[in-house]
Design a protein around this motif. Structure first.
Motif, PDB file in Angstrom:
ATOM      1  N   GLU A   1      11.784  37.662   5.106  1.00 41.91           N
ATOM      2  CA  GLU A   1      12.318  39.044   5.221  1.00 41.91           C
ATOM      3  C   GLU A   1      11.971  39.963   4.144  1.00 41.91           C
ATOM      4  OE1 GLU A   1      15.170  40.808   8.419  1.00 41.91           O
ATOM      5  OE2 GLU A   1      15.944  40.634   6.466  1.00 41.91           O
ATOM      6  N   VAL A   2      11.175  41.493   4.349  1.00 41.38           N
ATOM      7  CA  VAL A   2      10.820  42.325   3.839  1.00 41.38           C
ATOM      8  C   VAL A   2      12.523  43.246   3.585  1.00 41.38           C
ATOM      9  CG1 VAL A   2       9.818  43.796   2.376  1.00 41.38           C
ATOM     10  CG2 VAL A   2       8.482  41.491   3.166  1.00 41.38           C
ATOM     11  N   TYR A   3      13.304  43.463   3.054  1.00 40.98           N
ATOM     12  CA  TYR A   3      14.598  44.320   3.670  1.00 40.98           C
ATOM     13  C   TYR A   3      14.204  45.552   1.823  1.00 40.98           C
ATOM     14  CZ  TYR A   3      18.867  46.526   4.450  1.00 40.98           C
ATOM     15  OH  TYR A   3      19.389  47.000   4.456  1.00 40.98           O
TER      16      TYR A   3
ATOM     17  N   HIS B   1       1.530  45.444  -2.501  1.00 43.42           N
ATOM     18  CA  HIS B   1       1.536  46.029  -1.477  1.00 43.42           C
ATOM     19  C   HIS B   1       1.245  43.834  -0.732  1.00 43.42           C
ATOM     20  CE1 HIS B   1       3.942  48.868  -1.289  1.00 43.42           C
ATOM     21  NE2 HIS B   1       3.050  49.921  -0.688  1.00 43.42           N
ATOM     22  N   GLY B   2      -0.104  44.106  -1.489  1.00 43.23           N
ATOM     23  CA  GLY B   2      -0.808  42.816  -0.863  1.00 43.23           C
ATOM     24  C   GLY B   2       0.237  41.565  -0.827  1.00 43.23           C
ATOM     25  N   LEU B   3       0.302  41.690  -2.138  1.00 39.91           N
ATOM     26  CA  LEU B   3       1.517  40.033  -2.552  1.00 39.91           C
ATOM     27  C   LEU B   3       3.025  40.329  -1.759  1.00 39.91           C
ATOM     28  CD1 LEU B   3       1.744  37.980  -4.687  1.00 39.91           C
ATOM     29  CD2 LEU B   3       2.766  39.522  -6.413  1.00 39.91           C
ATOM     30  N   LEU B   4       3.952  40.969  -1.912  1.00 38.11           N
ATOM     31  CA  LEU B   4       4.972  41.002  -0.630  1.00 38.11           C
ATOM     32  C   LEU B   4       5.091  40.794   0.439  1.00 38.11           C
ATOM     33  CD1 LEU B   4       6.374  44.146  -2.712  1.00 38.11           C
ATOM     34  CD2 LEU B   4       6.859  41.752  -3.525  1.00 38.11           C
ATOM     35  N   ARG B   5       3.895  41.133   0.981  1.00 39.90           N
ATOM     36  CA  ARG B   5       2.729  40.818   2.525  1.00 39.90           C
ATOM     37  C   ARG B   5       2.947  38.562   2.008  1.00 39.90           C
ATOM     38  NH1 ARG B   5      -0.624  44.969   2.732  1.00 39.90           N
ATOM     39  NH2 ARG B   5       0.041  46.570   4.474  1.00 39.90           N
ATOM     40  N   GLU B   6       1.848  38.465   1.522  1.00 47.62           N
ATOM     41  CA  GLU B   6       1.823  37.368   1.427  1.00 47.62           C
ATOM     42  C   GLU B   6       2.816  36.589   1.091  1.00 47.62           C
ATOM     43  OE1 GLU B   6      -1.317  36.429  -1.232  1.00 47.62           O
ATOM     44  OE2 GLU B   6      -0.670  35.182  -1.766  1.00 47.62           O
ATOM     45  N   LEU B   7       3.842  37.512   0.100  1.00 52.27           N
ATOM     46  CA  LEU B   7       5.170  36.015  -0.143  1.00 52.27           C
ATOM     47  C   LEU B   7       6.095  35.927   1.086  1.00 52.27           C
ATOM     48  CD1 LEU B   7       6.134  37.689  -4.249  1.00 52.27           C
ATOM     49  CD2 LEU B   7       5.189  35.299  -3.221  1.00 52.27           C
ATOM     50  N   SER B   8       5.998  37.243   1.497  1.00 56.59           N
ATOM     51  CA  SER B   8       7.160  37.074   3.448  1.00 56.59           C
ATOM     52  C   SER B   8       6.471  36.058   3.854  1.00 56.59           C
ATOM     53  CB  SER B   8       7.095  39.546   3.639  1.00 56.59           C
ATOM     54  OG  SER B   8       7.473  38.693   4.615  1.00 56.59           O
ATOM     55  N   ARG B   9       4.989  35.861   3.977  1.00 55.28           N
ATOM     56  CA  ARG B   9       5.050  35.116   4.724  1.00 55.28           C
ATOM     57  C   ARG B   9       5.231  33.560   4.100  1.00 55.28           C
ATOM     58  NH1 ARG B   9       0.530  38.560   5.502  1.00 55.28           N
ATOM     59  NH2 ARG B   9      -0.723  37.918   3.853  1.00 55.28           N
TER      60      ARG B   9
ATOM     61  N   GLY C   1       7.389  32.693   2.923  1.00 55.61           N
ATOM     62  CA  GLY C   1       9.473  32.773   3.163  1.00 55.61           C
ATOM     63  C   GLY C   1      10.275  33.452   2.442  1.00 55.61           C
ATOM     64  N   VAL C   2       9.674  34.068   1.519  1.00 51.27           N
ATOM     65  CA  VAL C   2      10.619  34.789   0.259  1.00 51.27           C
ATOM     66  C   VAL C   2      10.967  36.066   0.800  1.00 51.27           C
ATOM     67  CG1 VAL C   2      10.231  35.690  -1.971  1.00 51.27           C
ATOM     68  CG2 VAL C   2       8.730  33.701  -1.180  1.00 51.27           C
ATOM     69  N   ALA C   3      12.368  35.839   0.754  1.00 52.14           N
ATOM     70  CA  ALA C   3      13.263  37.160   0.752  1.00 52.14           C
ATOM     71  C   ALA C   3      12.685  37.942   0.001  1.00 52.14           C
ATOM     72  CB  ALA C   3      14.527  36.880   1.152  1.00 52.14           C
ATOM     73  N   VAL C   4      12.620  39.194   0.542  1.00 45.03           N
ATOM     74  CA  VAL C   4      12.388  40.513  -0.361  1.00 45.03           C
ATOM     75  C   VAL C   4      13.094  41.658  -0.199  1.00 45.03           C
ATOM     76  CG1 VAL C   4      10.396  41.676  -1.451  1.00 45.03           C
ATOM     77  CG2 VAL C   4      10.021  39.415  -0.446  1.00 45.03           C
ATOM     78  N   LEU C   5      13.796  41.677  -1.627  1.00 43.11           N
ATOM     79  CA  LEU C   5      14.430  42.856  -1.172  1.00 43.11           C
ATOM     80  C   LEU C   5      14.084  43.840  -2.416  1.00 43.11           C
ATOM     81  CD1 LEU C   5      17.733  44.952  -0.434  1.00 43.11           C
ATOM     82  CD2 LEU C   5      18.281  44.284  -2.047  1.00 43.11           C
ATOM     83  N   LEU C   6      13.292  45.576  -1.753  1.00 42.60           N
ATOM     84  CA  LEU C   6      13.292  46.725  -2.814  1.00 42.60           C
ATOM     85  C   LEU C   6      13.496  47.753  -2.424  1.00 42.60           C
ATOM     86  CD1 LEU C   6      10.727  47.835  -1.611  1.00 42.60           C
ATOM     87  CD2 LEU C   6       9.417  46.390  -1.423  1.00 42.60           C
ATOM     88  N   SER C   7      13.503  48.692  -3.835  1.00 46.23           N
ATOM     89  CA  SER C   7      13.944  49.545  -3.685  1.00 46.23           C
ATOM     90  C   SER C   7      12.794  50.620  -3.723  1.00 46.23           C
ATOM     91  CB  SER C   7      14.601  50.594  -4.758  1.00 46.23           C
ATOM     92  OG  SER C   7      14.524  50.357  -6.192  1.00 46.23           O
ATOM     93  N   THR C   8      13.174  51.857  -2.850  1.00 49.84           N
ATOM     94  CA  THR C   8      12.141  52.428  -2.771  1.00 49.84           C
ATOM     95  C   THR C   8      12.013  53.795  -2.309  1.00 49.84           C
ATOM     96  OG1 THR C   8       9.259  52.485  -1.924  1.00 49.84           O
ATOM     97  CG2 THR C   8      10.570  51.382  -0.604  1.00 49.84           C
ATOM     98  N   HIS C   9      10.912  54.670  -2.488  1.00 50.29           N
ATOM     99  CA  HIS C   9      10.864  56.976  -2.270  1.00 50.29           C
ATOM    100  C   HIS C   9       9.620  56.435  -1.322  1.00 50.29           C
ATOM    101  CE1 HIS C   9      13.838  58.023  -4.916  1.00 50.29           C
ATOM    102  NE2 HIS C   9      13.353  57.229  -5.447  1.00 50.29           N
ATOM    103  N   HIS C  10       8.504  55.305  -1.582  1.00 52.41           N
ATOM    104  CA  HIS C  10       6.594  55.158  -0.893  1.00 52.41           C
ATOM    105  C   HIS C  10       7.553  54.671   0.757  1.00 52.41           C
ATOM    106  CE1 HIS C  10       5.254  57.076  -4.103  1.00 52.41           C
ATOM    107  NE2 HIS C  10       5.923  55.913  -4.920  1.00 52.41           N
ATOM    108  N   LEU C  11       8.059  55.497   1.334  1.00 53.54           N
ATOM    109  CA  LEU C  11       9.240  54.945   3.060  1.00 53.54           C
ATOM    110  C   LEU C  11       7.749  54.182   3.809  1.00 53.54           C
ATOM    111  CD1 LEU C  11      11.492  56.713   3.389  1.00 53.54           C
ATOM    112  CD2 LEU C  11      11.268  54.601   3.785  1.00 53.54           C
ATOM    113  N   GLN C  12       6.379  55.284   3.652  1.00 53.80           N
ATOM    114  CA  GLN C  12       5.209  55.462   5.041  1.00 53.80           C
ATOM    115  C   GLN C  12       4.579  53.381   3.977  1.00 53.80           C
ATOM    116  OE1 GLN C  12       5.574  56.736   6.560  1.00 53.80           O
ATOM    117  NE2 GLN C  12       5.113  59.370   7.044  1.00 53.80           N
ATOM    118  N   GLU C  13       4.452  53.396   2.898  1.00 54.80           N
ATOM    119  CA  GLU C  13       3.248  52.422   2.488  1.00 54.80           C
ATOM    120  C   GLU C  13       4.369  51.121   2.907  1.00 54.80           C
ATOM    121  OE1 GLU C  13       3.542  52.659  -1.330  1.00 54.80           O
ATOM    122  OE2 GLU C  13       1.923  54.542  -1.649  1.00 54.80           O
TER     123      GLU C  13
END
Lengths: 292, 256
Positions: free
Chosen positions: A30-32, A171-179, A181-193
């Motif tokens: 999951e990407v949170y 973003h591509g890397l995070l998508r791949e890691l999520s697929r 099975g890596v859980a991702v928690l990230l803080s961001t101001h770029h909500l659209q992305e």
């Protein structure tokens, strides 16, 4: 079991609370995304999750292990907590990663080349980090974070300082890691992305978790009815309707559109239009923070 | 652990304060060997290169060496905080106490390297005065610089080595004290100032005679009083262990 779990985590400096009673969970794969205005407590939360700071209340778990009780819990964790990531400037990128690999217990030298290639840093791998651009340092930070194939990835504004290609790469890397099975928690101001691939968004404001928005399979409907205030009040009473709110003279809601329409017509409201609309995370966020 | 310690050593010797300190410790003896006012200040006319070695030690231990050691220990943690690498290290599954212990061992070794640089520089600076037998003393044994007769190179070397080792032992708790303040303030300047201020405060406590035998500052001249080494070394060790324990305790729950 959740990959990452926070139970009522809070932090205060003296009498001033910076974070209060934050509870959240991130499942494997999951990407949170954590969003919130400056000073809302995002960075403090990241420092607490990674074990760099200690909570004044609550607990943080990585795959069931309390990160503040057991340093070995961090074997599951990959993290970048500063933008740009910090490295020894007098060592090359490869040497810095070699040190990180040793500390993380990674024995394969080939893995260093792999992550350098993945983050497109091979051409500068043998240059001293002191000569890196901010973007290169940020990418090296990510390379270090994924070096030991962590199960949980925690990133504080991972695209900060990156050019558009770098942003896309991350973003591509995070998508791949999520697929994977890596859980991702990230803080961001770029909500659209991040809304393109995040599963859940937590909105922080004033040190509290104001809202959690699940983005997967979310269908939002736009309703134009007259008078809108009365229609909104009616929709809020319906059990089949969730998250109804006014936006620019129209009503946005989630839930069953047929039930909503039927109720509105029964009560004599004039319905001009009702159609599905893509969920606008940014607008939702802005309204949520404004009304916090 | 060994690799971590070696890396901490590597980082320590890349610090500006350490590089400058070693340079000063090596070069200052050349200045002393040429100083025209030695007779007025120390009542000494250089009769041997061995006296340059002891002169450098005595002058350095007045303030320079303690200060350099305190600066290095403070910077060993402060520089990591300033450049953000401490967080990077602590994100790894590494007990904080292990990291601090590696830093401590590296900083505890530094005083001996510093004194080694001074010793080497002094020997080179003293070469023009000769390193053979001479009538006089090293200033560290019987009779001071005047000595009690002919001093052989072997005896001079023995006195000087003993004094340098004792001086190193004196500097060790200062490094541990600076590291303790480093964990408290996470800043090079603040921890160095706090360590120096603590030493100055301890010096003022000589007004309390009952405390004097137990004060760290009472043994800062242990290299001149080898007869006090028994109690002195034990107390220095206790201070070092105490400061190190407190530093580990603080660092274990320190927010970064």
């Amino acid at each position: 079991m959740e990959a990452l779990r926070l139970e009522g985590v809070g932090k205060r400096y003296g009498r001033k609370p910076v974070l209060q009673g934050v509870s959240l969970q991130v499942a494997p794969g999951e990407v949170y995304a954590l969003a919130g205005p400056n000073g809302s407590g995002k960075t403090t939360l990241i420092r607490l999750v990674t074990g760099l700071a200690f909570p004044t209340e609550g607990r943080a778990f990585l795959l069931g292990e309390d990160v503040h009780q057991s340093p070995s819990a961090r074997r599951h964790l990959g993290a970048v907590v500063e933008a740009p990531a910090a490295f020894y400037p007098y060592l090359t990128g490869r040497e810095n990663l070699r040190l990180q690999a040793y500390l993380a217990g990674v024995r394969e030298e080939s893995r260093i080349g792999e992550v350098l290639a993945r983050l497109r840093l091979l051409s500068v791998a043998d240059q001293k980090v002191g000569s890196y651009s901010l973007g290169q340092r940020q990418r090296l930070g990510l390379a270090a974070a994924i070096l030991h194939r962590p199960k949980v990835l925690v990133l504080d504004e991972p695209t900060s300082g990156l050019d558009p290609e770098g942003v896309e790469l991350v973003h591509g890397l995070l998508r791949e890691l999520s697929r994977e099975g890596v859980a991702v928690l990230l803080s961001t101001h770029h909500l659209q992305e991040v809304s393109q691939y995040a599963h859940k968004v937590g909105i922080l404001g004033g040190g509290r978790l104001l809202d959690e928005v699940a983005l997967n399979g979310r269908e939002v409907y736009r309703l134009e009815a007259h008078p809108p205030e009365g229609a909104l009040a009616l929709l809020k009473t319906l059990p089949q309707v969730a998250q109804a709110r006014l936006q620019g003279g129209a009503i946005l809601f989630e839930g069953n559109p047929e039930a909503a329409l039927q109720a509105l017509l029964q009560e004599g409201y004039r319905v001009k239009a009702l159609y599905p609309e893509r969920f606008d995370l940014l607008t939702y966020y802005q309204e949520r923070v404004k009304h916090a | 652990m060994l690799r971590l310690f070696v890396f901490e050593l590597y980082k320590l010797f890349r610090l500006r304060s350490v590089a400058l300190g070693l340079l000063f410790a090596f070069l200052l003896p050349f200045l002393w060997a040429l100083a025209p006012g030695l007779k007025e200040v120390y009542g000494l006319v250089l009769a041997s290169g061995w006296q340059v070695v002891s002169l450098s030690l005595l002058a350095g231990m007045e303030f320079l060496f303690p200060f350099l050691v305190v600066m290095a220990a403070s910077e060993s943690l402060g520089s990591e905080v300033a450049q953000g690498t401490l967080k990077t290290l602590l994100l790894r599954p590494l007990p904080r106490s292990l990291l601090l212990l590696s830093k401590l061992f590296a900083t505890l070794l530094y005083p001996f390297v510093l004194l080694g640089a001074s010793f080497l520089g002094s020997l080179l600076a003293g070469l023009p005065h000769g390193l053979g037998p001479f009538f006089g003393g090293t200033g560290l044994g019987a009779g001071g610089f005047a000595g009690v007769g002919l001093l052989t190179p072997g005896e001079a070397l023995k006195e000087l080595l003993r004094a340098h080792l004792l001086a190193g032992a004196v500097l060790v708790p200062l490094a541990a004290l600076a590291l303790l303040y480093g964990t408290l303030f996470l800043s090079t300047t603040a921890s160095a100032l706090a360590a120096v201020a603590t030493l100055l405060l301890m010096r003022l406590l000589v007004a309390f005679p009952a405390l004097t035998p137990f004060l760290l500052t009472t043994y800062l001249d242990l290299h001149l009083r080898p007869e006090a080494a028994g109690l002195g070394l034990s107390l220095l060790l206790i201070y070092t262990l105490g400061f190190a324990f407190l530093a580990a305790l603080l660092f274990e729950r320190k927010d970064l």
